[in-house]
Design a protein around this motif. Structure first.
Motif, PDB file in Angstrom:
ATOM      1  N   LYS A   1     -37.574  31.924  40.251  1.00  0.00           N
ATOM      2  CA  LYS A   1     -36.772  30.789  39.182  1.00  0.00           C
ATOM      3  C   LYS A   1     -37.670  29.890  38.429  1.00  0.00           C
ATOM      4  O   LYS A   1     -38.714  29.301  39.322  1.00  0.00           O
ATOM      5  CB  LYS A   1     -35.575  30.346  39.885  1.00  0.00           C
ATOM      6  N   TRP A   2     -37.779  29.793  37.229  1.00  0.00           N
ATOM      7  CA  TRP A   2     -38.626  28.868  36.564  1.00  0.00           C
ATOM      8  C   TRP A   2     -38.541  27.539  37.012  1.00  0.00           C
ATOM      9  O   TRP A   2     -39.335  26.800  37.087  1.00  0.00           O
ATOM     10  CB  TRP A   2     -38.237  28.917  35.201  1.00  0.00           C
ATOM     11  N   LYS A   3     -37.107  27.100  37.570  1.00  0.00           N
ATOM     12  CA  LYS A   3     -37.157  25.686  37.684  1.00  0.00           C
ATOM     13  C   LYS A   3     -37.604  25.342  39.117  1.00  0.00           C
ATOM     14  O   LYS A   3     -37.937  24.121  39.495  1.00  0.00           O
ATOM     15  CB  LYS A   3     -35.376  25.301  38.170  1.00  0.00           C
ATOM     16  N   ASP A   4     -38.180  26.339  39.699  1.00  0.00           N
ATOM     17  CA  ASP A   4     -39.050  26.182  40.878  1.00  0.00           C
ATOM     18  C   ASP A   4     -40.693  26.327  41.028  1.00  0.00           C
ATOM     19  O   ASP A   4     -40.995  26.263  41.805  1.00  0.00           O
ATOM     20  CB  ASP A   4     -38.553  27.128  42.177  1.00  0.00           C
ATOM     21  N   LYS A   5     -40.909  26.838  39.668  1.00  0.00           N
ATOM     22  CA  LYS A   5     -42.261  26.897  39.150  1.00  0.00           C
ATOM     23  C   LYS A   5     -42.880  25.849  38.476  1.00  0.00           C
ATOM     24  O   LYS A   5     -42.307  25.073  38.034  1.00  0.00           O
ATOM     25  CB  LYS A   5     -42.322  28.371  38.433  1.00  0.00           C
ATOM     26  N   THR A   6     -44.372  26.113  38.940  1.00  0.00           N
ATOM     27  CA  THR A   6     -45.196  24.980  37.933  1.00  0.00           C
ATOM     28  C   THR A   6     -45.182  25.425  36.479  1.00  0.00           C
ATOM     29  O   THR A   6     -44.880  26.593  36.059  1.00  0.00           O
ATOM     30  CB  THR A   6     -46.502  24.891  38.551  1.00  0.00           C
ATOM     31  N   PRO A   7     -45.756  24.268  35.695  1.00  0.00           N
ATOM     32  CA  PRO A   7     -45.991  24.958  34.151  1.00  0.00           C
ATOM     33  C   PRO A   7     -46.886  26.176  34.075  1.00  0.00           C
ATOM     34  O   PRO A   7     -46.584  27.114  33.276  1.00  0.00           O
ATOM     35  CB  PRO A   7     -46.442  23.821  33.541  1.00  0.00           C
ATOM     36  N   GLN A   8     -47.723  26.223  34.990  1.00  0.00           N
ATOM     37  CA  GLN A   8     -48.888  27.336  35.024  1.00  0.00           C
ATOM     38  C   GLN A   8     -48.264  28.675  35.300  1.00  0.00           C
ATOM     39  O   GLN A   8     -48.582  29.706  34.692  1.00  0.00           O
ATOM     40  CB  GLN A   8     -50.059  27.028  35.710  1.00  0.00           C
TER      41      GLN A   8
ATOM     42  N   ASN B   1     -37.404  19.939  27.986  1.00  0.00           N
ATOM     43  CA  ASN B   1     -37.247  18.625  28.455  1.00  0.00           C
ATOM     44  C   ASN B   1     -38.514  18.304  29.666  1.00  0.00           C
ATOM     45  O   ASN B   1     -38.676  17.123  29.791  1.00  0.00           O
ATOM     46  CB  ASN B   1     -35.806  18.316  29.394  1.00  0.00           C
ATOM     47  N   THR B   2     -38.878  19.326  30.390  1.00  0.00           N
ATOM     48  CA  THR B   2     -39.829  19.007  31.600  1.00  0.00           C
ATOM     49  C   THR B   2     -41.231  18.819  31.249  1.00  0.00           C
ATOM     50  O   THR B   2     -41.609  19.643  30.441  1.00  0.00           O
ATOM     51  CB  THR B   2     -39.609  20.062  32.537  1.00  0.00           C
ATOM     52  N   MET B   3     -41.632  17.741  31.363  1.00  0.00           N
ATOM     53  CA  MET B   3     -43.187  17.396  31.170  1.00  0.00           C
ATOM     54  C   MET B   3     -43.918  18.488  32.176  1.00  0.00           C
ATOM     55  O   MET B   3     -43.912  18.710  33.071  1.00  0.00           O
ATOM     56  CB  MET B   3     -43.359  15.630  31.308  1.00  0.00           C
ATOM     57  N   VAL B   4     -45.153  18.515  31.457  1.00  0.00           N
ATOM     58  CA  VAL B   4     -45.998  19.204  32.321  1.00  0.00           C
ATOM     59  C   VAL B   4     -46.449  18.579  33.447  1.00  0.00           C
ATOM     60  O   VAL B   4     -46.374  19.089  34.603  1.00  0.00           O
ATOM     61  CB  VAL B   4     -47.404  19.637  31.252  1.00  0.00           C
ATOM     62  N   THR B   5     -46.904  17.213  33.616  1.00  0.00           N
ATOM     63  CA  THR B   5     -47.060  16.230  34.522  1.00  0.00           C
ATOM     64  C   THR B   5     -46.339  14.943  34.385  1.00  0.00           C
ATOM     65  O   THR B   5     -45.740  14.817  33.222  1.00  0.00           O
ATOM     66  CB  THR B   5     -48.649  16.259  34.810  1.00  0.00           C
ATOM     67  N   ASP B   6     -46.403  14.033  35.415  1.00  0.00           N
ATOM     68  CA  ASP B   6     -45.598  12.974  35.418  1.00  0.00           C
ATOM     69  C   ASP B   6     -46.367  12.044  34.271  1.00  0.00           C
ATOM     70  O   ASP B   6     -45.699  11.299  33.471  1.00  0.00           O
ATOM     71  CB  ASP B   6     -45.634  12.250  36.797  1.00  0.00           C
ATOM     72  N   LEU B   7     -47.408  12.270  33.805  1.00  0.00           N
ATOM     73  CA  LEU B   7     -48.200  11.470  33.266  1.00  0.00           C
ATOM     74  C   LEU B   7     -48.463  12.174  31.923  1.00  0.00           C
ATOM     75  O   LEU B   7     -49.152  11.452  30.945  1.00  0.00           O
ATOM     76  CB  LEU B   7     -49.649  11.144  33.739  1.00  0.00           C
ATOM     77  N   ALA B   8     -47.976  13.327  31.541  1.00  0.00           N
ATOM     78  CA  ALA B   8     -48.377  14.004  30.431  1.00  0.00           C
ATOM     79  C   ALA B   8     -47.467  13.614  29.269  1.00  0.00           C
ATOM     80  O   ALA B   8     -46.375  13.057  29.484  1.00  0.00           O
ATOM     81  CB  ALA B   8     -48.519  15.470  30.520  1.00  0.00           C
TER      82      ALA B   8
ATOM     83  N   ASP C   1     -44.360  22.698  24.848  1.00  0.00           N
ATOM     84  CA  ASP C   1     -45.355  22.572  24.085  1.00  0.00           C
ATOM     85  C   ASP C   1     -46.544  23.561  24.574  1.00  0.00           C
ATOM     86  O   ASP C   1     -47.453  24.062  23.962  1.00  0.00           O
ATOM     87  CB  ASP C   1     -45.712  21.141  23.857  1.00  0.00           C
ATOM     88  N   TYR C   2     -46.742  23.268  25.930  1.00  0.00           N
ATOM     89  CA  TYR C   2     -47.861  23.859  26.680  1.00  0.00           C
ATOM     90  C   TYR C   2     -47.803  25.499  26.643  1.00  0.00           C
ATOM     91  O   TYR C   2     -48.921  26.125  26.236  1.00  0.00           O
ATOM     92  CB  TYR C   2     -47.594  23.411  28.296  1.00  0.00           C
ATOM     93  N   VAL C   3     -46.709  25.911  26.770  1.00  0.00           N
ATOM     94  CA  VAL C   3     -46.454  27.339  26.637  1.00  0.00           C
ATOM     95  C   VAL C   3     -46.789  27.873  25.255  1.00  0.00           C
ATOM     96  O   VAL C   3     -47.708  28.903  24.948  1.00  0.00           O
ATOM     97  CB  VAL C   3     -45.059  27.967  26.794  1.00  0.00           C
ATOM     98  N   MET C   4     -46.409  27.287  24.163  1.00  0.00           N
ATOM     99  CA  MET C   4     -46.575  27.677  22.695  1.00  0.00           C
ATOM    100  C   MET C   4     -47.960  27.522  22.441  1.00  0.00           C
ATOM    101  O   MET C   4     -48.588  28.183  21.614  1.00  0.00           O
ATOM    102  CB  MET C   4     -45.799  26.744  21.799  1.00  0.00           C
ATOM    103  N   LYS C   5     -48.807  26.770  22.878  1.00  0.00           N
ATOM    104  CA  LYS C   5     -50.289  26.692  22.560  1.00  0.00           C
ATOM    105  C   LYS C   5     -51.199  27.411  23.167  1.00  0.00           C
ATOM    106  O   LYS C   5     -52.161  27.554  22.731  1.00  0.00           O
ATOM    107  CB  LYS C   5     -50.819  25.152  22.853  1.00  0.00           C
ATOM    108  N   ASN C   6     -50.586  27.908  24.502  1.00  0.00           N
ATOM    109  CA  ASN C   6     -51.516  28.883  25.423  1.00  0.00           C
ATOM    110  C   ASN C   6     -50.920  30.291  25.534  1.00  0.00           C
ATOM    111  O   ASN C   6     -51.670  30.739  26.752  1.00  0.00           O
ATOM    112  CB  ASN C   6     -51.722  27.987  26.767  1.00  0.00           C
TER     113      ASN C   6
END
Length: 346
Positions: free
Chosen positions: A195-202, A242-249, A255-260
């Protein structure tokens, strides 16, 4: 001498009007002298009517996710032609000509025709003559109200036809075509969860790129066949939005997926949209991601006859007017099944 006339009596705080020639229970009448001297009573409605008629809450997304061809008439089927090519001995060394060669490899073509079912949507409106007259008195169009309901029913029918098809008539749609390869996403999240909710952005990006690449590979890496459309359930869509890539991002997973993603890096564009039909559409009721090329060459449906008001007639036996609406629609035409991919478990 007082100018007031006896227009009624009060008994325990209840006013009882005196009738002037009107039957008991009728509208109270005021004479000119009473009005001039301030003896008139205001009679008003004790309700405030909201002019807005609130329609049912619903949604449909089919125009966004598929190309729709208009026209064709009352056909029973829609056909599409395809061709496959071959060369004697293959496209390698057999095509090399040398001195003294006494033959050339021959190009061959195999032409095939695919057929897709069409069906008629038909429904009727019935407006009572009495209700029609009442509607005229209050300034509302009952016919328009029912016509809006007809349009809503048609759009919901189209939505189901595009995404799921009609199992009663052995047709399928975008999210359940049996010719499309089904795969489960890799369990790389927390405790090997898919499940995506348990995965990292990468890891989420890896799932999307793996799906795009698998479909592109099946199309022999034809640049026109790079998938450009992804459908996911609303829950996963909201999560990556809604979820940021990291806490400081400052960018979200979306956004991350659409660019990469693979499509963007190869000169294409990718759309990721949400639809309710992907929820539970996968194996064993899991959530499904649908990856495909949203282009008329690869995927179509036909609105052979758009929704039309075909006829209207009075019905004397039932004291009403009956109006019939009809349309002719095809099933979803998946013209290159290898360019679609289903990934379950997201």
């Amino acid at each position: 001498m007082s100018n007031f006339k006896n227009v009624g009596t009060f008994d325990a705080g209840v006013f009882t009007p005196k009738m002037s020639g009107a039957p008991q229970g009728g509208v109270p009448t005021m004479d000119a002298a009473g009005i001039a001297s301030g003896g008139a009573f205001l009679v008003s409605e004790l309700e405030k009517r909201d002019p807005l008629i609130r329609k049912p809450l619903t949604s449909f997304t089919y125009p966004r996710d598929i190309n729709i061809n208009i026209g064709g008439g009352w056909a029973d089927y829609v056909s599409a032609m395809s061709v496959a090519y071959g060369i004697t001995g293959g496209d390698g060394a057999s095509a090399v000509a040398s001195g003294g060669a006494n033959g050339l490899p021959v190009i061959q073509a195999s032409v095939d025709k695919g057929t897709y079912k069409a069906h008629v949507f038909a429904a009727a409106l019935r407006v009572s003559f009495q209700d029609m007259q009442r509607a005229n008195m209050i300034g509302r169009s009952l016919d328009q109200l029912l016509t809006d309901g007809m349009r809503m029913a048609y759009d919901k029918h189209m939505d189901r036809n595009v995404y799921m098809g009609m199992s009663e008539y052995d047709t399928t749609g975008l999210v359940n075509n049996p010719d499309v390869v089904e795969t489960s996403v890799t369990g790389t999240g927390a405790q090997s969860s898919t499940k995506w909710k348990d995965k990292t952005p990468q890891q989420i990006l890896n799932d999307i790129n793996a799906a795009i690449t698998a479909a592109w590979e099946a199309a022999e890496y034809d640049e026109s066949a790079i998938p450009n459309h992804i459908l996911i359930p609303y829950e996963q869509y909201t999560y990556i939005l809604n979820t940021m890539v990291t806490d400081l991002a400052t960018e979200t997973i979306m956004d991350y997926v659409m660019k990469n993603n693979v499509a963007a890096k190869n000169g294409g564009s990718l759309f990721i949209g949400a639809t309710k039909w992907c929820k539970g559409a996968g194996t064993s009721g899991s959530d499904r991601m649908v990856v495909y090329v949203n282009h008329e060459r690869f995927l179509n449906m036909d609105e052979l006859v758009p929704l039309s008001r075909t006829m209207s007639a009075p019905n004397v036996a039932n004291v009403c007017y009956d109006t019939a609406y009809m349309a002719n629609l095809s099933e979803v035409q998946v013209l290159y099944p290898q360019t679609l991919r289903y990934y379950d478990g997201i």
